[in-house]
Design a protein around this motif. Structure first.
Motif, PDB file in Angstrom:
ATOM      1  N   VAL A 103       0.802  -1.227   0.000  1.00  0.00           N
ATOM      2  CA  VAL A 103       0.000   0.000   0.000  1.00  0.00           C
ATOM      3  C   VAL A 103       0.833   1.275   0.000  1.00  0.00           C
ATOM      4  O   VAL A 103       0.295   2.366  -0.220  1.00  0.00           O
ATOM      5  CB  VAL A 103      -0.980   0.013   1.196  1.00  0.00           C
ATOM      6  N   ARG A 230      -3.050  12.369   1.471  1.00  0.00           N
ATOM      7  CA  ARG A 230      -2.907  11.253   0.534  1.00  0.00           C
ATOM      8  C   ARG A 230      -4.070  10.261   0.647  1.00  0.00           C
ATOM      9  O   ARG A 230      -4.139   9.295  -0.120  1.00  0.00           O
ATOM     10  CB  ARG A 230      -1.583  10.541   0.784  1.00  0.00           C
ATOM     11  N   TYR A 231      -4.947  10.464   1.602  1.00  0.00           N
ATOM     12  CA  TYR A 231      -6.072   9.539   1.757  1.00  0.00           C
ATOM     13  C   TYR A 231      -7.137   9.808   0.698  1.00  0.00           C
ATOM     14  O   TYR A 231      -7.599  10.938   0.522  1.00  0.00           O
ATOM     15  CB  TYR A 231      -6.692   9.681   3.144  1.00  0.00           C
ATOM     16  N   GLU A 232      -7.517   8.757  -0.008  1.00  0.00           N
ATOM     17  CA  GLU A 232      -8.558   8.850  -1.041  1.00  0.00           C
ATOM     18  C   GLU A 232      -9.694   7.911  -0.664  1.00  0.00           C
ATOM     19  O   GLU A 232      -9.514   6.705  -0.595  1.00  0.00           O
ATOM     20  CB  GLU A 232      -7.984   8.467  -2.408  1.00  0.00           C
ATOM     21  N   ARG A 233     -10.866   8.476  -0.418  1.00  0.00           N
ATOM     22  CA  ARG A 233     -11.991   7.701   0.089  1.00  0.00           C
ATOM     23  C   ARG A 233     -12.365   6.548  -0.838  1.00  0.00           C
ATOM     24  O   ARG A 233     -12.777   5.476  -0.372  1.00  0.00           O
ATOM     25  CB  ARG A 233     -13.197   8.620   0.295  1.00  0.00           C
ATOM     26  N   HIS A 234     -12.191   6.736  -2.138  1.00  0.00           N
ATOM     27  CA  HIS A 234     -12.598   5.682  -3.075  1.00  0.00           C
ATOM     28  C   HIS A 234     -11.723   4.430  -2.947  1.00  0.00           C
ATOM     29  O   HIS A 234     -12.109   3.347  -3.407  1.00  0.00           O
ATOM     30  CB  HIS A 234     -12.578   6.196  -4.521  1.00  0.00           C
ATOM     31  N   ARG A 235     -10.565   4.567  -2.302  1.00  0.00           N
ATOM     32  CA  ARG A 235      -9.680   3.408  -2.099  1.00  0.00           C
ATOM     33  C   ARG A 235     -10.030   2.601  -0.857  1.00  0.00           C
ATOM     34  O   ARG A 235      -9.407   1.579  -0.585  1.00  0.00           O
ATOM     35  CB  ARG A 235      -8.224   3.867  -1.985  1.00  0.00           C
ATOM     36  N   LEU A 236     -11.020   3.065  -0.090  1.00  0.00           N
ATOM     37  CA  LEU A 236     -11.343   2.430   1.183  1.00  0.00           C
ATOM     38  C   LEU A 236     -11.609   0.925   1.049  1.00  0.00           C
ATOM     39  O   LEU A 236     -11.008   0.128   1.784  1.00  0.00           O
ATOM     40  CB  LEU A 236     -12.533   3.133   1.837  1.00  0.00           C
ATOM     41  N   GLU A 238     -10.645  -1.235  -1.166  1.00  0.00           N
ATOM     42  CA  GLU A 238      -9.398  -1.922  -1.538  1.00  0.00           C
ATOM     43  C   GLU A 238      -8.455  -2.028  -0.341  1.00  0.00           C
ATOM     44  O   GLU A 238      -7.870  -3.096  -0.080  1.00  0.00           O
ATOM     45  CB  GLU A 238      -8.716  -1.144  -2.670  1.00  0.00           C
ATOM     46  N   LEU A 239      -8.317  -0.928   0.407  1.00  0.00           N
ATOM     47  CA  LEU A 239      -7.434  -0.937   1.569  1.00  0.00           C
ATOM     48  C   LEU A 239      -7.942  -1.884   2.654  1.00  0.00           C
ATOM     49  O   LEU A 239      -7.148  -2.607   3.278  1.00  0.00           O
ATOM     50  CB  LEU A 239      -7.309   0.480   2.130  1.00  0.00           C
ATOM     51  N   THR A 242      -7.149  -5.429   1.659  1.00  0.00           N
ATOM     52  CA  THR A 242      -5.727  -5.694   1.812  1.00  0.00           C
ATOM     53  C   THR A 242      -5.367  -5.892   3.280  1.00  0.00           C
ATOM     54  O   THR A 242      -4.596  -6.799   3.642  1.00  0.00           O
ATOM     55  CB  THR A 242      -4.899  -4.535   1.215  1.00  0.00           C
TER      56      THR A 242
END
Length: 254
Positions: A103, A230-236, A238-239, A242
């Protein structure tokens, strides 16, 4: 400014930071050589040697006949469940390193002691702008990602006892609002993860999931921390996926 948050001092003294990190390594990891200490801190061997010598002088470390350094009397007195901590840390470190590679953000493992959480393992991101190591640091449990995960696993009666008003006699401002805390914990249980946006440190976002023992109880919180820019809500999603995979790997290693 919220005084309960932990923020880096404006004029950090690097030598002090190095010494404190070394003390945490000795307590949480065990023995270290001068070369290993230098590599972990990214300093010259001579610098690591001077730092370790000062820790020995102040009884934070001891040196054996093979020039290996171990936790001294001061750290041994303050140790928290060393066998359990060592077991969790050893199982988690390889997976924390892999998580950082996946990540690109710093990864942490933390446990709960009463109403606080303590970071027992931390691997920093390689990026120039990153969240620094939290290893050895202690925060109020309700203000950390791992703390929320661990508190959410408690039965209601234990939670009530933990945050009973009489436990905060003389420091009522440190007691979280029970209703707000229950709302937060219900959200963590519902989602299966915890999101912390600036609760423990301004400008930092952390996301975590629980690491469970074979009996199903949450033993620790596994999280990634990143600068909020650097936090992007749309990646939540996926993160979270992981993190869950990493937590299952740690559980398999326990």
């Amino acid at each position: 400014m919220d005084e309960s948050q932990k923020n880096p001092p404006p004029y950090a003294i690097r030598s002090v930071d190095h010494a404190l990190r070394l003390a945490a390594m000795l307590q949480l990891e065990g023995a270290l050589t001068v070369s290993e200490a230098a590599q972990r801190l990214g300093v010259a061997r001579s610098t690591a040697h001077r730092l370790l010598a000062m820790l020995v002088y102040r009884d934070f470390a001891v040196k054996d006949d093979q020039h290996v350094y171990r936790a001294g009397p001061v750290l041994e007195l303050a140790a928290h469940s060393p066998s359990q901590t060592s077991r969790l840390r050893s199982a988690a470190l390889p997976h924390l390193r892999h998580l950082v590679e996946r990540v690109g953000e710093s990864a942490n493992l933390a446990v709960r002691t009463g109403d606080t959480t303590r970071f027992i393992a931390s691997v920093e991101s390689h990026r120039a702008l990153r969240v620094s190591s939290r290893e050895g640091m202690v925060f109020p449990a309700h203000r950390t990602t791992a703390g929320l995960l661990l508190l959410a696993d408690l039965p209601d009666d234990e939670l009530d006892e933990l945050y009973a008003p009489d436990h905060y006699e003389g420091r009522p401002e440190e007691r979280p609002d029970p209703r707000a805390l229950r709302t937060d914990l219900a959200r963590v249980r519902r989602n299966g993860f915890a999101l912390n946006d600036g609760r423990s440190e301004r400008g930092v976002v952390a996301l975590g999931v629980g690491v469970r023992e074979p009996d199903g109880t949450v033993a620790a919180g596994l999280s990634v921390s990143m600068p909020s820019v650097r936090y992007e809500r749309h990646r939540l999603p996926e993160l979270v996926n992981t993190l869950r995979a990493a937590a299952r790997s740690v559980e398999a290693s326990l």
